[in-house]
Design an enzyme around this catalytic site. Structure first.
Site, short mmCIF file in Angstrom:
data_model
loop_
_atom_site.label_atom_id
_atom_site.label_comp_id
_atom_site.label_asym_id
_atom_site.label_seq_id
_atom_site.Cartn_x
_atom_site.Cartn_y
_atom_site.Cartn_z
N VAL A 168 5.19 2.25 3.31
CA VAL A 168 5.66 3.02 2.15
C VAL A 168 5.91 2.09 0.97
CG1 VAL A 168 7.42 4.58 1.26
CG2 VAL A 168 6.69 4.79 3.63
N ASP A 169 6.55 0.97 1.21
CA ASP A 169 6.78 -0.01 0.15
C ASP A 169 5.47 -0.45 -0.48
OD1 ASP A 169 9.52 -0.07 0.21
OD2 ASP A 169 9.68 -1.98 1.26
N TYR A 170 4.52 -0.83 0.34
CA TYR A 170 3.28 -1.39 -0.17
C TYR A 170 2.45 -0.32 -0.88
CZ TYR A 170 4.69 -5.03 3.12
OH TYR A 170 5.41 -5.98 3.81
#
Length: 398
Positions: A168-170
């Site tokens: 999700v972050d990336y």
């Protein structure tokens, strides 16, 4: 010129999601000036263990190569003055903070348009700037739970599981980078900047893609599948081999026909397995047969037959094997930079490719090391720099 050499970004960012988005822009030539808060030691990513030493870490190197660093206290009038001078010379202000923080520290478009009417203010937050969760901190692990990802991941009957990487972050970083570039393009065309309100939550929900459409329109309820099997295509999953695992995917009928030829087993040629629909209907009979067949040989032995036949397949590598895969090396996906503490640092390249010229990679900055660059950019005299330093712009005066 490198593709983004004419773009300057002021990055009020830290840790993972935000820096991951801007590092690809820096790799492509954008001038990314990273603002680091001096009283807290700058980006917390500098101190992430286990490979950290004072203000350097391999974690920080991964997310911040090619950028510049300026220690700047935005809470002081002098620091704010320097920040607004930078905004005058920039195309975008990029941040990853809690949803209510950009407005509190004055980095939204309405708060900066008097300085630069064309500035693009790109904010990647956990939950966005609106909605009931806007004030909540958002982290990848939490978002994977909230967006239904963990419920879909793992073996049937087992506990919910997150991805082994902070996907999700990336993904949020990539979304923010795309939005920033679109915003800069529009601002140059129209002469007017804007806010880009992005969130990890929006990213995670958006990546539910076709299972979400199936649910919203047909009431489909996603379920976990054994051996990570595709929800509708059979076979398309992991199979245990004599010494590990192999992934085999028959996403087209021609691949099934090729697999049947490689297996050379009369039972898989039966009419009950002839089509996509047949194989899905009889998956409970077909998959145990295939599992028994694949378990008789090693992964390498199977790949030696499956790959030449043009059947989508692959081993389940560990990280070490993935990094030494011949294709990884042939594509130039391991790059090197030189660092004053670590010497030669190896890391993975950006997957973003534009044209034929390879990106130029430069190590991540030491904290505050680019004050002279910023001073020259803003045409500050040595006396002016000392005045700002005495006023606390770059941290508490010594």
């Amino acid at each position: 010129m490198r593709p983004l050499e004419d773009i300057r970004i002021i990055a009020v960012e830290q840790y993972g999601a935000g820096p991951f988005g801007s590092v690809h822009l820096a790799d492509l030539g954008a001038d990314v000036i990273k603002i680091e808060e001096p009283s807290t030691g700058g980006d917390v990513g500098r101190y992430v263990p286990p490979y950290a030493d004072e203000e350097d870490s391999l974690f920080f190197e991964t997310f911040n190569r090619g950028k510049r660093s300026l220690s700047l206290d935005l809470a002081t009038p002098a620091g704010r003055e320097v920040f607004e001078d930078l905004v005058r010379h920039a195309d975008a202000v990029y941040s990853n903070l809690r949803g209510d923080v950009p407005a509190k520290i004055g980095i939204t478009y309405d708060q900066l348009k008097h300085v630069n009417p064309s500035i693009v203010c790109c904010s990647l937050t956990g939950f966005g700037m609106t909605g009931p969760r806007a004030r909540q901190p958002g982290y990848d692990y939490i978002l994977q739970g909230l967006a239904g990802w963990m419920d879909l991941t793992g073996e049937p009957g087992g506990p919910p599981a997150k991805s082994g990487l902070s996907i999700v972050d990336y993904s949020g970083g990539f979304v923010a980078a795309i939005s920033l570039l679109a915003g800069v393009h529009a601002a140059r065309r129209d002469g007017r900047g804007m806010d880009c309100d992005l969130s990890l939550f929006d990213t995670a929900i958006g990546m539910l893609t076709y299972p979400a459409a199936w649910h919203l329109n047909a009431g489909f309820t996603p379920e976990r599948t054994r051996y990570s099997a595709h929800p509708s295509l059979v076979p398309f999953q992991l199979f245990p081999t004599a010494d590990g695992w192999v992934v085999v995917g028959c996403a087209k009928e021609k691949f099934w026909q090729r697999l049947v030829g490689v297996l050379d087993q009369s039972i898989v040629k039966e009419a009950r397995f002839a089509t996509f629909a047949d194989r899905r209907e009889h998956a409970g009979e077909l998959l145990p047969l295939l599992e028994g067949i694949f378990a008789t040989r090693t992964t390498a032995e199977w790949l030696a037959d499956l790959e030449p036949a043009g059947i989508p397949c692959g081993p389940v590598n560990d990280v070490a094997a993935a990094l030494r895969d011949p294709h990884t090396l042939a594509r130039g996906l391991v790059v090197e930079t030189e660092h004053p503490r670590y010497g030669t640092v190896k890391q993975v390249a950006s997957p973003v490719r534009v044209g034929d010229d390879p990106p130029a990679y430069r190590r991540a900055p030491r904290r505050g090391e680019d004050l002279s660059y910023v001073s020259e950019l803003l045409d500050y005299s040595p006396r002016r720099v000392e005045e700002l330093r005495a006023a606390g712009a770059f941290g508490a005066p010594e």
